[in-house]
Each structure stands twice: as structure tokens, then as C-alpha cells.
Design an enzyme around this catalytic site. Structure first.
Site, mmCIF file in Angstrom:
data_model
loop_
_atom_site.group_PDB
_atom_site.id
_atom_site.type_symbol
_atom_site.label_atom_id
_atom_site.label_comp_id
_atom_site.label_asym_id
_atom_site.label_seq_id
_atom_site.Cartn_x
_atom_site.Cartn_y
_atom_site.Cartn_z
ATOM 1 C CG HIS A 122 -2.009 -1.080 1.055
ATOM 2 N ND1 HIS A 122 -1.943 -2.269 1.724
ATOM 3 C CD2 HIS A 122 -3.120 -1.148 0.280
ATOM 4 C CE1 HIS A 122 -2.967 -3.027 1.383
ATOM 5 N NE2 HIS A 122 -3.699 -2.372 0.508
ATOM 6 C CG ASP A 152 -2.436 5.027 -2.468
ATOM 7 O OD1 ASP A 152 -1.613 4.193 -2.854
ATOM 8 O OD2 ASP A 152 -3.299 4.791 -1.603
#
Ligand SMILES: C[C@H](CCC[C@@H](C)[C@H]1CC[C@H]2[C@@H]3[C@H](O)C[C@@H]4C[C@H](O)CC[C@]4(C)[C@H]3C[C@H](O)[C@]12C)C(=O)SCCNC(=O)CCNC(=O)[C@H](O)C(C)(C)COP(=O)(O)OP(=O)(O)OC[C@H]1O[C@@H](n2cnc3c(N)ncnc32)[C@H](O)[C@@H]1OP(=O)(O)O
Length: 382
Positions: A122, A152
Site C-alpha cells: 500500500h 497513491d
């Protein structure tokens, strides 16, 4: 709008790919998100302006449907772990063979090669591998990830959208599609190029949290005000710093020099005490209209009513009453127009899209009864 006429197939992902799709949709692309079937709710909170087609890609018939959609599209955006698309028969070779103009964007954490390529991860992991996480955090504290903004969104979704626009531009000359390998580690690192390139200036010589721009300097930090709110101070240049000191009601002669690093802790203490004597709004009245580089730290709910943001229309309320930032940047002739209606339900547009892409009614009904696709127009009408 700048991307009007561009057709994008976005395979449903977690956060970065949905953001990439939303950017493209905001700037005029037709974005069709491919969702799984038998899922009650989407986790895509960035579905603005998209349509949803629900396909069970575990079935070869659904794979054939997706291939047909891709033949008539400009871009396919996939957010899965390396090898997943190939396993489904939807790898770049498969799709580019049928549509050599297709731009095949692969948005992953670690990229399509290297020993981490197949590993789960992540934002925080990608940020760590980019080198940037080591620089983020307060003095004597452990590294701290600034939400999941850097890998992200900045290094991931935004960078991938940039890659897609570049590939579209190049295709207008060559007529050829291509594959985009968008790694969030590399995207984040690239966003952080300044950190590498400015090392020679000595900007990062001290430990984390003790440099000028990482909260080490008292004139580049946040301060609590008497009403429990905060202000941000970014008075770097001497002429702006001078105005900060003036606004704070301090006398430069009583203070150590701005760039005396060893005096920074004492200076920070002074600023902390002074800022704590007035409310955020009172400081606003003192500093607004000056070059002291002092601004209120606004909450997500406060941004809409701030006079500057209001004057520019920087934030808007959609039909659900949700506040969102307006798409940036603003293009003078062909600005983005963020869609203000609600996000699509999963499978809301399956039927419409398949019809438009040339599927016969009977074929659609067959796919539906075989559980290959799902249609949810009824839910949308409720
Ligand atoms: C920090 C962020 C992540 C933040 C996300 C959060 C906002 C959300 C995460 C969890 C959510 C909550 C949760 O879902 C529970 C609730 C659900 C409810 O509906 C809403 C509320 C929830 C509380 C919900 C709330 C929020 O949404 C959450 C908290 C990030 O960093 S995101 C960046 C992640 N990294 C990447 O994107 C890099 C590239 N991708 C990957 O590395 C992997 O995809 C990843 C992310 C590691 C996931 O790995 P996974 O093993 O799950 O998948 P893959 O290996 O990629 O394979 C995909 C499989 O799916 C099959 N498939 C795909 N499409 C279809 C289809 N249409 N039909 C059928 N099957 C499909 C595909 O074939 C693969 O299958 P196999 O595994 O068999 O090969």
C-alpha cells in the site's frame, strides 16, 4: 473539454486507479469502470462522471466482452498485481493485437519488473521504498506517512493520468498505442525529485525534522491559536520573515537571527507563545493582505466558505451535498467540468454500454442469465 472523445476502460481498483480515472473523466473522457459482479457496494469514492459495467471476469465469456470493449476504446487502465491481467487473457499482447492504438496503463506499487513486482503493498510501502518516507516526520520521531497522498495519489493516480495523456499525444503522431508501466514507488520518487536535486544546497543535511522545510525551522511550521485552531507559517525569505515578525508584534532586535539554526528551538518557543494569544481569525485580520506567508489551517468543511476559495470557486457542492475540490488546473478555453450528479451504482450502465458497443439485445440477455454480467438500472431508478 480537453479529453472529449477519449474512451477509457478502468478496471475497478482501490484508490490510485480510481483517482486516475476521475481525472480523465473530469477533463472530458468517457470513463467506463468495470466492476465485479455480486458486490453490493463499490469502494470507489472517486467515481465522479464514470459509468459502471459489471462483469464476472472469471468467466471467459466476460473476458471476451471486455476485449470487445477494449477494441473500441483508447485506454485501458488496470490496477492489479503483476500477472493478473495475463492470467485472465487480458494482457497487453492480447489487447494490443486487436487494437494497436490502445494505450494500456498498468498502475501498480512496484512496477512490472523487479523482485517486489508481485508483492502486495500500500501507499506507505511504496513511499518507504521511494526514499521519501525516511525524510517525513518530526524531530526525534519515527517516519510518518502524510495520509496516502504521496504514493497513491501524487505518484500513482496523477502520474498515471499524466502518462496516459502523454501517450495519447504521442499516438496522435504515430498512430500507435503503448504500454504504461506506472510504478507508485517511481512516481512518488519522481514527485520528490527536488529532494535529491536540492541535497547539494544543504537543505537536508540535518536529521529528519531539523531542516528548514521539514518542520525544523520555526518560520516554516504550524502554530496553535487561542481558539484551538492552527495557522501555517511559511515565511522563508528575509523580506517575508520581516513581515511575520512585525505582525507578531515582536522586535527583530530582541530575537536571534532567522537562520541561526542553534537558536531555532528558542525562536519556536517565542512564536508558539505569541500565536497562542489570539484566535485564528484575529491572526487572519493581522496577516491577510501582507506577505508574511501566514494562512489559516482550514478543515475540509471550512474550505468552501473561505473568501479566497469562494472567489475562485475552488470547491463545490455536488448534488448529494458533498464538498469536493474543483478539477485543477484551470484551462482557459477547455476547462474541466466536474460531473455533479451522484456516482454510479455497480452495473448501472452495463446494458447501455454493451448496446452502444454493438451487442445485440439477445446477447445481453443471455450474458445476464448466464451470470456473466449484472445490470442494475432498477436500483438506479429507486
Ligand atoms: C492505502 C490505500 C488503500 C486504501 C483503500 C481503503 C480506502 C479501502 C481498503 C479496504 C476498504 C474497506 C473494505 O473493502 C471493507 C468495507 C467494504 C465496503 O463496501 C465499504 C467499506 C469498507 C470498510 C471499505 C472501506 C475502504 O474502501 C477500504 C478501507 C492504498 O495504498 S491503495 C494502493 C494499493 N496498491 C495497488 O493498487 C497496487 C497494485 N495492486 C496490487 O498490488 C493488488 O491489487 C493489491 C492492492 C495488493 C490487492 O491484491 P489482491 O490480492 O486483492 O488482488 P490482485 O492480486 O491484484 O488480483 C485481483 C483479483 O481480482 C480478480 N478480479 C478483478 N476484477 C474482477 C472482475 N471484474 N470479476 C472477477 N474477478 C475480478 C482478478 O482476477 C484477481 O483474482 P485472483 O486473485 O484470483 O488472481
Amino acid at each position: 473539454m480537453a479529453l472529449t472523445g477519449v474512451r477509457v476502460i478502468e478496471l475497478a481498483g482501490l484508490a490510485p486507479a480510481p483517482f486516475c480515472g476521475m481525472i480523465l473523466a473530469d477533463f472530458g473522457a468517457r470513463v467506463i469502470r468495470v466492476d465485479r459482479t455480486k458486490v453490493s457496494m463499490t469502494v470507489d469514492t472517486q467515481a465522479r462522471g464514470k459509468q459502471s459495467v459489471a462483469l464476472n471476469l472469471k468467466s471467459p465469456k466476460a473476458v471476451a466482452v471486455l476485449k470487445r470493449l477494449c477494441v473500441q476504446s483508447d485506454v485501458v487502465l488496470e490496477p492489479y498485481r503483476k500477472g493478473v491481467m495475463e492470467k485472465m487473457g487480458l494482457g497487453p499482447e492480447d489487447l494490443l493485437k486487436d487494437n494497436p492504438r490502445l494505450i494500456y496503463a498498468r498502475l501498480t506499487g512496484y512496477g512490472q519488473s523487479g523482485s517486489y513486482a508481485k508483492a502486495a503493498g500500500h501507499d506507505i510501502n511504496y513511499l518507504a521504498l521511494s526514499g521519501l518516507l525516511s525524510m517525513l516526520g518530526r524531530s526525534s520521531e519515527k517516519p510518518y506517512a502524510p495520509l496516502n497522498l504521496v504514493a497513491d495519489f501524487a505518484g500513482g493516480g496523477l502520474m498515471c493520468a499524466f502518462g496516459i495523456v502523454l501517450a495519447l499525444l504521442e499516438r496522435s503522431r504515430s498512430g500507435q498505442g503503448q504500454i504504461i508501466d506506472a510504478s507508485m514507488v517511481e512516481g512518488a520518487a519522481y514527485v520528490g525529485s527536488f529532494m535529491w536535486k536540492s541535497r547539494s544546497l544543504g537543505l537536508w543535511n540535518r536529521p529528519r525534522g531539523e531542516n528548514m522545510l521539514d518542520s525544523g525551522a520555526p518560520f516554516y511550521d504550524t502554530y496553535r491559536t487561542s481558539d484551538g485552531k492552527y495557522v501555517a507559517v511559511g515565511a522563508i525569505e528575509p523580506q517575508f520573515y520581516e513581515q511575520l515578525i512585525l505582525g507578531l508584534g515582536l522586535d527583530d532586535a530582541d530575537l536571534p537571527s532567522q537562520m541561526s539554526v542553534s537558536d531555532w528551538p528558542q525562536l519556536r518557543q517565542t512564536f508558539t507563545q505569541v500565536f497562542a494569544t489570539k484566535t485564528q481569525a484575529e491572526w487572519g485580520r493581522i496577516f491577510d493582505g501582507t506577505d508574511a506567508c501566514v494562512t489559516p489551517v482550514l478543515s475540509l468543511d471550512e474550505v468552501l466558505s473561505h473568501p479566497h476559495n469562494q472567489a475562485r470557486g475552488s470547491f463545490f457542492k455536488d448534488s448529494q451535498g458533498e464538498i469536493s475540490p474543483r478539477p485543477a488546473p484551470v484551462l482557459s478555453r477547455s476547462p474541466a467540468e466536474a460531473c455533479r450528479t451522484r456516482d454510479p451504482f455497480i452495473g448501472e450502465h452495463t446494458r447501455t454500454v454493451l448496446k452502444e458497443y454493438g451487442f445485440e439485445q439477445a446477447q445481453i440477455e443471455q450474458l445476464l442469465s448466464d451470470g456473466i454480467i449484472e445490470c442494475n438500472e432498477a436500483k438506479a431508478r429507486l
